[in-house]
Design an enzyme around this catalytic site. Structure first.
Site, mmCIF file in Angstrom:
data_model
loop_
_atom_site.group_PDB
_atom_site.id
_atom_site.type_symbol
_atom_site.label_atom_id
_atom_site.label_comp_id
_atom_site.label_asym_id
_atom_site.label_seq_id
_atom_site.Cartn_x
_atom_site.Cartn_y
_atom_site.Cartn_z
ATOM 1 N N SER A 63 17.423 57.016 24.908
ATOM 2 C CA SER A 63 17.385 57.322 26.609
ATOM 3 C C SER A 63 18.442 58.347 26.968
ATOM 4 C CB SER A 63 17.285 56.420 27.573
ATOM 5 O OG SER A 63 15.824 55.606 26.912
ATOM 6 N N LYS A 66 17.122 61.986 27.481
ATOM 7 C CA LYS A 66 16.219 62.346 28.752
ATOM 8 C C LYS A 66 17.542 62.587 29.870
ATOM 9 C CE LYS A 66 14.251 57.872 28.647
ATOM 10 N NZ LYS A 66 14.104 56.506 29.240
ATOM 11 N N TYR A 188 8.134 62.808 22.732
ATOM 12 C CA TYR A 188 8.624 62.092 23.670
ATOM 13 C C TYR A 188 9.288 61.199 22.304
ATOM 14 C CZ TYR A 188 10.757 57.741 26.472
ATOM 15 O OH TYR A 188 11.191 57.234 27.605
ATOM 16 N N TYR A 239 19.840 52.314 33.694
ATOM 17 C CA TYR A 239 19.056 51.758 34.081
ATOM 18 C C TYR A 239 18.982 50.449 35.378
ATOM 19 C CZ TYR A 239 18.371 52.178 29.056
ATOM 20 O OH TYR A 239 18.015 53.232 27.869
ATOM 21 N N VAL A 257 19.327 52.863 24.389
ATOM 22 C CA VAL A 257 18.856 51.304 23.841
ATOM 23 C C VAL A 257 19.389 51.140 22.478
ATOM 24 C CG1 VAL A 257 17.491 50.729 24.912
ATOM 25 C CG2 VAL A 257 17.341 51.984 23.082
#
Length: 303
Positions: A63, A66, A188, A239, A257
């Protein structure tokens, strides 16, 4: 500031916490990574890099990417992105479906999975090849032309990607996804499967410490856009533990992660720390501890 001495002190101080937590077991390719790994790097705004431990060992960015897709969309497509994704903390797990239904398919922020899918969808529309566009950008900003996707991780993500598929289809039903869902998911999953080291990521993120300026001195983002990304990182980048991270670390940050966390000290430097053992919210146990020590030892924070 003697960043090298600071990093060596941090590695010594947090050594008992390295190996704590659990790897991301729901992605088999990540579950097999040794949780006792630890690396940390700092890149100053001029591009000098300092590191300790496994700071040059590639790992799965997950992530963290992103942040970079968001930057590319803002740079290319402008502020209308914010009509399709919010800028508020979710308060729910990163892969939650709960809020989408009563918020009409608009994700809370670009860093939860639903929001990141919207951003990747927009990048795909703007470029025609979102994952390759991202990889090329990361190669240029890190100065490492050898950066690549990890096919094993991408395959593992795809094989266990039912929740992401559900998120994408649900948002498509509200008209908030424009590309075919299988195409979006493919880009993705490949985006999340890029491998980089702490040094690579610290260098690649420097534009956020340089108020939008790329490694070659050209402008990627306006100062306002760079501020926006840093702000959303601070409030949403870890998160549903963003408040705790802001309290402990006091820097904009984005975790993945795979065990990595990127953090930004605007005007000074960028950092990346990697240790694969995660807490229950998906953030690196040793990584958060290391960034906490960094801001404590240096006094560098946005507060």
């Amino acid at each position: 500031m003697d960043y090298q001495a600071v990093l060596e002190r941090i590695a010594e101080d947090i050594a008992p916490q390295v190996g704590g937590g659990r790897t991301a077991e729901y992605i088999p390719a990540l579950a097999a990574v040794d949780p006792r790994r630890f690396g940390m790097a700092v890149a100053d705004v001029d591009g000098k890099v300092y590191g300790v431990g496994d700071w040059q060992r590639p790992f799965s960015t997950q992530s963290i990417t992103k942040v970079f897709t968001l930057a590319l969309v803002l740079a290319t497509g402008g502020d209308d992105l914010w009509e399709h994704v919010g800028r508020e903390p979710s308060g729910n797990p990163f892969n939650s479906l709960v809020q989408l239904e009563y918020e009409n398919g608009i994700p809370r922020n670009p860093f939860i999975n639903a929001g990141a899918l919207v951003v990747t969808d927009r990048l795909q529309t703007l470029t025609g090849d979102a994952s390759s566009e991202l990889l090329e950008f990361l190669r240029e900003e890190s100065g490492n032309p050898g950066l690549a996707f990890d096919p094993e991780v991408a395959g593992s993500e795809s094989a266990h990607g039912d929740r992401n598929a559900a998120l994408a289809h649900f948002m498509a039903s509200y008209g908030n996804i424009t590309n075919p869902v299988p195409t979006l998911l493919d880009h993705y999953f490949w985006q999340c499967a890029i491998e980089m080291s702490c040094a690579d990521l610290a260098l690649a993120a420097r534009f956020l410490a340089r108020h939008g300026l790329r490694a070659d001195g050209s402008r990627l983002l306006t100062r306002s856009e760079a501020k926006q990304i840093n702000a959303v990182m601070l409030t949403c980048g870890t998160y549903d533990a963003a408040g705790e991270f802001a309290h402990r670390v006091g820097l904009p940050g984005k975790s993945g992660v795979g065990g990595g966390i990127v953090a930004v000290v605007p005007g000074r430097c960028t950092l990346c720390v990697w240790s694969p053992g995660l807490d229950e919210r998906g953030n690196s146990v040793a990584g958060v501890a290391a960034l906490d020590r960094f801001t404590t030892l240096t006094g560098l924070s946005v507060f």
